[in-house]
Motif scaffolding. Sequence first.
Motif, PDB file in Angstrom:
ATOM      1  N   UNK A   1      -2.321   9.769  52.591  1.00  0.00           N
ATOM      2  CA  UNK A   1      -3.666   9.720  53.163  1.00  0.00           C
ATOM      3  C   UNK A   1      -4.657  10.473  52.271  1.00  0.00           C
ATOM      4  N   UNK A   2      -4.257  11.640  51.794  1.00  0.00           N
ATOM      5  CA  UNK A   2      -5.160  12.407  50.930  1.00  0.00           C
ATOM      6  C   UNK A   2      -5.398  11.665  49.610  1.00  0.00           C
TER       7      UNK A   2
ATOM      8  N   UNK B   1     -14.263  15.957  60.026  1.00  0.00           N
ATOM      9  CA  UNK B   1     -13.439  16.420  58.902  1.00  0.00           C
ATOM     10  C   UNK B   1     -13.615  15.540  57.672  1.00  0.00           C
ATOM     11  N   UNK B   2     -14.049  14.297  57.870  1.00  0.00           N
ATOM     12  CA  UNK B   2     -14.325  13.421  56.728  1.00  0.00           C
ATOM     13  C   UNK B   2     -15.495  13.960  55.899  1.00  0.00           C
ATOM     14  N   UNK B   3     -16.478  14.505  56.599  1.00  0.00           N
ATOM     15  CA  UNK B   3     -17.599  15.145  55.896  1.00  0.00           C
ATOM     16  C   UNK B   3     -17.122  16.409  55.188  1.00  0.00           C
ATOM     17  N   UNK B   4     -16.361  17.249  55.903  1.00  0.00           N
ATOM     18  CA  UNK B   4     -15.869  18.485  55.290  1.00  0.00           C
ATOM     19  C   UNK B   4     -15.017  18.169  54.060  1.00  0.00           C
ATOM     20  N   UNK B   5     -14.225  17.097  54.143  1.00  0.00           N
ATOM     21  CA  UNK B   5     -13.303  16.775  53.046  1.00  0.00           C
ATOM     22  C   UNK B   5     -14.060  16.598  51.733  1.00  0.00           C
ATOM     23  N   UNK B   6     -15.155  15.806  51.790  1.00  0.00           N
ATOM     24  CA  UNK B   6     -15.864  15.615  50.512  1.00  0.00           C
ATOM     25  C   UNK B   6     -16.774  16.797  50.182  1.00  0.00           C
ATOM     26  N   UNK B   7     -17.348  17.419  51.220  1.00  0.00           N
ATOM     27  CA  UNK B   7     -18.275  18.512  50.936  1.00  0.00           C
ATOM     28  C   UNK B   7     -17.555  19.709  50.302  1.00  0.00           C
ATOM     29  N   UNK B   8     -16.303  19.931  50.702  1.00  0.00           N
ATOM     30  CA  UNK B   8     -15.568  21.083  50.183  1.00  0.00           C
ATOM     31  C   UNK B   8     -14.865  20.770  48.854  1.00  0.00           C
TER      32      UNK B   8
ATOM     33  N   UNK C   1     -16.111  10.169  56.067  1.00  0.00           N
ATOM     34  CA  UNK C   1     -16.178  10.568  54.658  1.00  0.00           C
ATOM     35  C   UNK C   1     -17.094   9.589  53.912  1.00  0.00           C
ATOM     36  N   UNK C   2     -16.862   8.310  54.114  1.00  0.00           N
ATOM     37  CA  UNK C   2     -17.642   7.288  53.402  1.00  0.00           C
ATOM     38  C   UNK C   2     -19.101   7.277  53.826  1.00  0.00           C
TER      39      UNK C   2
ATOM     40  N   UNK D   1      -9.212  22.541  55.113  1.00  0.00           N
ATOM     41  CA  UNK D   1      -9.520  21.218  55.662  1.00  0.00           C
ATOM     42  C   UNK D   1      -8.271  20.349  55.648  1.00  0.00           C
ATOM     43  N   UNK D   2      -7.546  20.372  54.532  1.00  0.00           N
ATOM     44  CA  UNK D   2      -6.338  19.549  54.450  1.00  0.00           C
ATOM     45  C   UNK D   2      -5.277  20.036  55.445  1.00  0.00           C
TER      46      UNK D   2
END
Lengths: 245, 245, 245, 245
Positions: free
Chosen positions: C12-13, C140-147, C209-210, C188-189
Amino acid sequence: MNPSTEINFEKFFQKLDSKLDQLWTKILSSSPLAKTVLSGEVTKELYGIYMLETYHYTSHNARNQALVGIRNDIESLPYIKFCLEHAAEEVGHERMALHDIRSIGFEGLDGALPRPLMETEALIAYLYWISFTGNPLQRLGYSYWAESCYKYINPLIQSIQKTLQLEPSQLTFFIAHSDIDADHFEHVKTIIQRSCKSEADLDAIEYVLTTSLKLTARMLDAVYEEYQEVQLGRGRRYDFLCKKA
Amino acid sequence: MNPSTEINFEKFFQKLDSKLDQLWTKILSSSPLAKTVLSGEVTKELYGIYMLETYHYTSHNARNQALVGIRNDIESLPYIKFCLEHAAEEVGHERMALHDIRSIGFEGLDGALPRPLMETEALIAYLYWISFTGNPLQRLGYSYWAESCYKYINPLIQSIQKTLQLEPSQLTFFIAHSDIDADHFEHVKTIIQRSCKSEADLDAIEYVLTTSLKLTARMLDAVYEEYQEVQLGRGRRYDFLCKKA
Amino acid sequence: MNPSTEINFEKFFQKLDSKLDQLWTKILSSSPLAKTVLSGEVTKELYGIYMLETYHYTSHNARNQALVGIRNDIESLPYIKFCLEHAAEEVGHERMALHDIRSIGFEGLDGALPRPLMETEALIAYLYWISFTGNPLQRLGYSYWAESCYKYINPLIQSIQKTLQLEPSQLTFFIAHSDIDADHFEHVKTIIQRSCKSEADLDAIEYVLTTSLKLTARMLDAVYEEYQEVQLGRGRRYDFLCKKA
Amino acid sequence: MNPSTEINFEKFFQKLDSKLDQLWTKILSSSPLAKTVLSGEVTKELYGIYMLETYHYTSHNARNQALVGIRNDIESLPYIKFCLEHAAEEVGHERMALHDIRSIGFEGLDGALPRPLMETEALIAYLYWISFTGNPLQRLGYSYWAESCYKYINPLIQSIQKTLQLEPSQLTFFIAHSDIDADHFEHVKTIIQRSCKSEADLDAIEYVLTTSLKLTARMLDAVYEEYQEVQLGRGRRYDFLCKKA
């Protein structure tokens, strides 16, 4: 308040402490629940009912604390940070209350829990209310007494422990809290000193200290009344609780 | 409830009415406020304090009613419509309470009003609470008694009018409401019949009918206690109110 | 997903990382703002406008993150704790953006700031929206790319620093974030692995995220368009910003 | 604005109308969706996708409108009443959109609907955002254009009706709205005149008129892009929609 006048926080904390002495003295001397506990007559049923209501209001504390932190009328960044950090620390504490109820033999807690007593809901509702409206600092009045209550309630906890012959591992809710709350209480005082700018702020904190403790005392009275109903075989709310393992 | 079993709404309304008879009988016979009014001993101060607290909780009714209408867990469109229409009708009704207080000579209401009594805030907070959480239909329990209360409180209103020698134009809050509430009560019953689908819905309505009326009764008691403080010269909250024009 | 099937988070990651590669490649190669920066043509005005919009959306991040933590439809206590702790850490970060704008000579920021660009408000509004509704894990999709964005935006930051000849102390927003975000990205992960239970959870995270990155890219485009207006003497929004000390 | 200066509302409405002329002219002349419709090339698939997105944002209109009515920073009682009444009238209008989609042969709408397009969610999120924050009057900018749009979109509706050979009973969403919106538009103008007190109020209304119409135009563009994906066999989002009865 004249903006050039510095707030005397030592005096303010003394005022709050003196108010608390007065309120707790009244609760401990006149509440039927407290008198029953202190005279060594607490039963597992009474303790179980009390802990279930405790579970209920505790399960909202992180949420209503965080609600303050998302208001858009707070200028003090340290206070916003305090609200969110404090909320994060409160997450899940209610589970200790359930654990303690189960540990004394009441196992029938797996399905939907009974609705809280009206007085418990009134307390929960009030904590949300003072969090989403009014002076944003006022919830600190609740934190002030909640984080410093062990001075007053330790005799109750000790009496429960002795009467019901409980191990420390069966009192996780109270023991875990009293360990961490000493620190918390210092945080509460520090953030009050850092964030309060006016007499209106102090008044709002003192007011909510008083009202939220009074509403908690009403919850204690309602727990005792419900316990009497259970004793008389009329309490239907906790039927499932009273089925021992 | 077996989904094939039709709900007997006539029986449900009889149950609610019988519950109301029992609750109101207790309030009217044991509340110091009610007894003082019915024995012809009401004063302008007592009435003024009561109306100020009435102002406070009424000023939130449109808002907490509308709050139900914006929840995203309601499937019944007619119920959503009812909530929003009913909320629209309630807008500004609290101003009649202020008008009536002024009409009896208390003019000092222009600045910030005193904070509501704790028991009034507990009622307000509870009405928000049962509006934003729990069974979305439960607030109908509050509407049920609020829209049908004139049967029980008319003797109180008449006694106030007689004792204080008031014109109808000085009792706009009560008179305007009793005129429109007959209609409203029918709407409440219709929407209950249209929207309730389970015993859980009925139970939630009956529960909130009981709790919200009990919390209102506590507000009445608190009004009387505060009035006694004022009589003894100790009530600082309403100082400004007691300055007559 | 069959509940007995374990989710393969590594896969997934990888999917998310590959999606990010694709999205960032497009942004860096086609965004006029990115192209201007990378070709060494950034000006203080362009950077200032960008940082002001960054200030705006950043000033809401703690609040919309905490909003997730007060929802009552989350079962995972660690996730609630993550939301509140993460929110607490974000408090006040927007002030670094203002500091950096001032440090390059734009001092006229003391009064009310100009309203964010429509595209910035659309991003802010969307982050609230995906926080208060839908799958509670989707933010968490936002956090994933922001971090994890520094891998992609470091060339931009370096180019800005070089072109405008800035000291590290004038780039506090980016430098402070890139230092702490490596840790955050691991959190986040970890919380994704701990809290996600279904394909629907993963899909919601990937979707947000997208979308949140696309809306951010639109904000970048709007910043550049507004900059062009300013260059042509038609941009009235940032007049005060362009008054140098 | 000098408080003694009366606001010239006729001039303000002319300004809004002229702004609308300009925005709509651009949309109708450059939007691929509008051009396809006006050239008689609309298909059931394109219309269906458009109506599904319309369903989505319409289903939030009552809720975000009511959200304005429960804010505690509005002094104008008529405006609060307007918000709640207007919200009550909007309840359930989205169902007409679903009806119209079904009436042209797309029956596969019974289960969970596909998530709205990102641009539709951005519009929905923005309408909540401008409702719960900022100038409480600003949502009137959205109402202003939404209640007066038939002047501009009637050619589109007529073209759809002609090209797809639809009966009026298959266009309930548009026909019902255009019938009632003439009245609504007058209400919007009246409440603007009654509630606006400053240039800041007018500016906020004009701003939201522009932004909410631009975000709607972006939704139209996204509908057309998604339609092209469907035409190329790549659009997975609406698979179920394209199964005719």
